[in-house]
Design a protein around this motif. Structure first.
Motif, PDB file in Angstrom:
ATOM      1  N   LYS A   1      29.356   9.674 -52.105  1.00 42.26           N
ATOM      2  CA  LYS A   1      29.798  10.865 -51.369  1.00 42.26           C
ATOM      3  C   LYS A   1      30.117  10.516 -49.908  1.00 42.26           C
ATOM      4  O   LYS A   1      31.098  11.001 -49.344  1.00 42.26           O
ATOM      5  N   LEU A   2      29.272   9.667 -49.302  1.00 40.92           N
ATOM      6  CA  LEU A   2      29.482   9.273 -47.919  1.00 40.92           C
ATOM      7  C   LEU A   2      30.790   8.514 -47.765  1.00 40.92           C
ATOM      8  O   LEU A   2      31.570   8.765 -46.842  1.00 40.92           O
ATOM      9  N   HIS A   3      31.046   7.596 -48.707  1.00 45.24           N
ATOM     10  CA  HIS A   3      32.264   6.795 -48.640  1.00 45.24           C
ATOM     11  C   HIS A   3      33.502   7.664 -48.819  1.00 45.24           C
ATOM     12  O   HIS A   3      34.522   7.479 -48.112  1.00 45.24           O
ATOM     13  N   GLN A   4      33.473   8.617 -49.761  1.00 44.62           N
ATOM     14  CA  GLN A   4      34.617   9.502 -49.977  1.00 44.62           C
ATOM     15  C   GLN A   4      34.907  10.331 -48.721  1.00 44.62           C
ATOM     16  O   GLN A   4      36.070  10.483 -48.321  1.00 44.62           O
ATOM     17  N   THR A   5      33.870  10.853 -48.122  1.00 41.66           N
ATOM     18  CA  THR A   5      34.062  11.720 -46.950  1.00 41.66           C
ATOM     19  C   THR A   5      34.641  10.936 -45.772  1.00 41.66           C
ATOM     20  O   THR A   5      35.596  11.365 -45.120  1.00 41.66           O
TER      21      THR A   5
ATOM     22  N   THR B   1      29.065  16.412 -47.324  1.00 44.88           N
ATOM     23  CA  THR B   1      28.377  16.209 -46.042  1.00 44.88           C
ATOM     24  C   THR B   1      27.106  17.037 -45.989  1.00 44.88           C
ATOM     25  O   THR B   1      26.045  16.553 -45.551  1.00 44.88           O
ATOM     26  N   PHE B   2      27.197  18.317 -46.432  1.00 39.47           N
ATOM     27  CA  PHE B   2      25.999  19.154 -46.516  1.00 39.47           C
ATOM     28  C   PHE B   2      24.940  18.462 -47.392  1.00 39.47           C
ATOM     29  O   PHE B   2      23.755  18.377 -47.023  1.00 39.47           O
ATOM     30  N   SER B   3      25.382  17.977 -48.540  1.00 43.57           N
ATOM     31  CA  SER B   3      24.465  17.349 -49.485  1.00 43.57           C
ATOM     32  C   SER B   3      23.830  16.085 -48.890  1.00 43.57           C
ATOM     33  O   SER B   3      22.629  15.852 -49.035  1.00 43.57           O
ATOM     34  N   PHE B   4      24.643  15.256 -48.200  1.00 43.31           N
ATOM     35  CA  PHE B   4      24.114  14.016 -47.624  1.00 43.31           C
ATOM     36  C   PHE B   4      23.044  14.316 -46.576  1.00 43.31           C
ATOM     37  O   PHE B   4      22.001  13.666 -46.529  1.00 43.31           O
ATOM     38  N   VAL B   5      23.299  15.313 -45.722  1.00 43.88           N
ATOM     39  CA  VAL B   5      22.334  15.656 -44.674  1.00 43.88           C
ATOM     40  C   VAL B   5      21.049  16.206 -45.278  1.00 43.88           C
ATOM     41  O   VAL B   5      19.938  15.822 -44.883  1.00 43.88           O
TER      42      VAL B   5
ATOM     43  N   ALA C   1      26.152   4.930 -34.759  1.00 45.91           N
ATOM     44  CA  ALA C   1      27.143   5.199 -35.806  1.00 45.91           C
ATOM     45  C   ALA C   1      28.487   5.633 -35.236  1.00 45.91           C
ATOM     46  O   ALA C   1      29.531   5.420 -35.860  1.00 45.91           O
ATOM     47  N   LEU C   2      28.484   6.268 -34.075  1.00 45.69           N
ATOM     48  CA  LEU C   2      29.742   6.728 -33.478  1.00 45.69           C
ATOM     49  C   LEU C   2      30.627   5.555 -33.069  1.00 45.69           C
ATOM     50  O   LEU C   2      31.842   5.723 -32.904  1.00 45.69           O
ATOM     51  N   GLU C   3      30.035   4.376 -32.890  1.00 48.43           N
ATOM     52  CA  GLU C   3      30.803   3.214 -32.452  1.00 48.43           C
ATOM     53  C   GLU C   3      31.174   2.288 -33.617  1.00 48.43           C
ATOM     54  O   GLU C   3      31.910   1.322 -33.415  1.00 48.43           O
ATOM     55  N   HIS C   4      30.646   2.581 -34.842  1.00 47.56           N
ATOM     56  CA  HIS C   4      30.899   1.705 -35.985  1.00 47.56           C
ATOM     57  C   HIS C   4      32.089   2.216 -36.796  1.00 47.56           C
ATOM     58  O   HIS C   4      32.387   3.411 -36.824  1.00 47.56           O
TER      59      HIS C   4
ATOM     60  N   GLU D   1      36.165  16.640 -36.495  1.00 42.59           N
ATOM     61  CA  GLU D   1      34.869  17.265 -36.235  1.00 42.59           C
ATOM     62  C   GLU D   1      33.862  16.921 -37.325  1.00 42.59           C
ATOM     63  O   GLU D   1      32.683  16.655 -37.048  1.00 42.59           O
ATOM     64  N   LEU D   2      34.324  16.920 -38.600  1.00 42.99           N
ATOM     65  CA  LEU D   2      33.431  16.606 -39.708  1.00 42.99           C
ATOM     66  C   LEU D   2      32.904  15.169 -39.602  1.00 42.99           C
ATOM     67  O   LEU D   2      31.707  14.909 -39.788  1.00 42.99           O
ATOM     68  N   SER D   3      33.810  14.220 -39.266  1.00 42.62           N
ATOM     69  CA  SER D   3      33.403  12.821 -39.124  1.00 42.62           C
ATOM     70  C   SER D   3      32.417  12.651 -37.970  1.00 42.62           C
ATOM     71  O   SER D   3      31.438  11.896 -38.069  1.00 42.62           O
ATOM     72  N   PHE D   4      32.643  13.368 -36.876  1.00 44.83           N
ATOM     73  CA  PHE D   4      31.743  13.270 -35.725  1.00 44.83           C
ATOM     74  C   PHE D   4      30.348  13.784 -36.083  1.00 44.83           C
ATOM     75  O   PHE D   4      29.342  13.159 -35.737  1.00 44.83           O
ATOM     76  N   ILE D   5      30.276  14.933 -36.786  1.00 47.96           N
ATOM     77  CA  ILE D   5      28.976  15.498 -37.156  1.00 47.96           C
ATOM     78  C   ILE D   5      28.216  14.538 -38.070  1.00 47.96           C
ATOM     79  O   ILE D   5      27.014  14.305 -37.903  1.00 47.96           O
TER      80      ILE D   5
END
Length: 323
Positions: free
Chosen positions: A263-267, A293-297, A238-241, A221-225
């Motif tokens: 942060k994006l890469h770690q998540t 994820t909160f921080s990136f958004v 992005a959902l297809e990459h 769910e986290l990856s999808f969001i």
């Protein structure tokens, strides 16, 4: 010897009686143009082959055939071995006088059977010798009949009525929908990508999936969001990459600095390991992934210059999301 000849003569006489042809003229006298009938009848032994007379348009030079009926088959009431063929001819003549009708010829097996000849008298219409010459009569006027007229013009009348009904129906529908109040189309503004993502992240946080052992579900769910947010924010699929493809794209985004890139890469890496490698990250790693994820958004959200009322509205929505 004489008794044998007598018996043979009786047999031949009986056989000849079994084969008999008749032609009966219904009216022996008619007027010019009138019609009468000739009834043909042939009697023969059942099982014999028979050929009826060959009939054409005329019987003779002065007698015409108007109609020929079908051949009707019956049996003799007293002797069922005797078969009877009957046929009716409708005839007329257009010349006055006595017109002989020759015998009708029937072929029974190898024998020829003939009917008796007939004589038809055709009378002319009598005219008064001293009568005055009369003019041709005018056309008789028939009274007008609406029913007959409608039957004669049923297709035209039906098409006209149908056309009128369709026109009336079209006018009624037009008047009905012309005065119908037009419903104003409600334009619902598309919700900002960051607001959608933050709301979904709060819902995910409240579900406490990884705390209850559903680590894989949590990262799915986290990856999808996160991927959905990147796709909506930057108009990417992005959902297809893959993770590597997303990281290459992220390096070209001005809002993604080195810290956010890390942060994006770690998540995404933790999500891939949990989804595909069936690894279970530590609780602290799960909390860090959600926080990143909160921080990136929040840091990559689209910034717009808003008026003071609009700014207050955005802050109110952000407070509602955070609460």
């Amino acid at each position: 010897m004489k008794p044998l000849l007598f018996i043979f003569a009786l047999l031949i006489s009986g056989f000849s009686q079994a084969q008999e042809a008749k032609a009966i003229l219904k009216d022996q006298s008619i007027r010019i143009g009138e019609q009468t009938t000739i009834d043909l009848e042939v009697r023969f032994q059942a099982g014999s082959s028979i050929m009826m007379p060959a009939l054409r348009d005329t019987i003779s030079k002065f007698v015409e055939i108007v109609k020929v009926s079908n051949v009707d088959t019956t049996f003799d009431e007293d002797d069922i071995t005797i078969k009877i063929f009957t046929q009716k001819l409708t005839v007329t003549s257009w010349d006055s006088g006595y017109h002989p009708i020759p015998p009708f010829v029937f072929q029974v097996n190898e024998d020829t059977v003939r009917s008796k000849p007939l004589l038809l008298e055709v009378k002319s219409i009598p005219l008064e010798a001293q009568a005055d010459i009369k003019d041709i009569k005018s056309v008789i006027e028939v009274p007008f009949s609406l029913t007959d007229w409608l039957l004669a013009h049923k297709w035209e009348v039906g098409g006209t009525v149908l056309t009128i009904l369709l026109i009336v129906l079209g006018i009624l529908l037009y008047l009905r929908y012309r005065n119908r109040p037009q419903e104003e189309e409600k334009v619902v503004p598309k919700e900002a990508a960051d607001l959608v993502a933050l709301r979904k992240l709060k819902e995910l946080e409240s579900q406490q999936l990884w705390q209850s052992g559903k680590v894989k579900d949590f990262y799915v769910e986290l990856s999808f969001i996160l991927r959905e947010y990147i796709g909506n924010r930057y108009q990417l699929h992005a959902l297809e990459h893959t993770t590597e493809e997303i990281m290459l794209l992220a390096e070209k985004l001005p809002e993604v600095n080195k810290s956010l890139n890390k942060k994006l890469h770690q998540t995404l890496s933790l999500a891939d390991m949990a989804k595909f490698a069936k690894q279970k990250p530590l609780g602290s790693e799960n909390e860090e992934a959600l926080k990143n994820t909160f921080s990136f958004v929040e840091e990559t959200a689209l910034k717009e210059e808003l008026s003071e009322p609009d700014t207050a509205e955005v802050k109110k929505e952000q407070k509602e999301v955070e609460s």
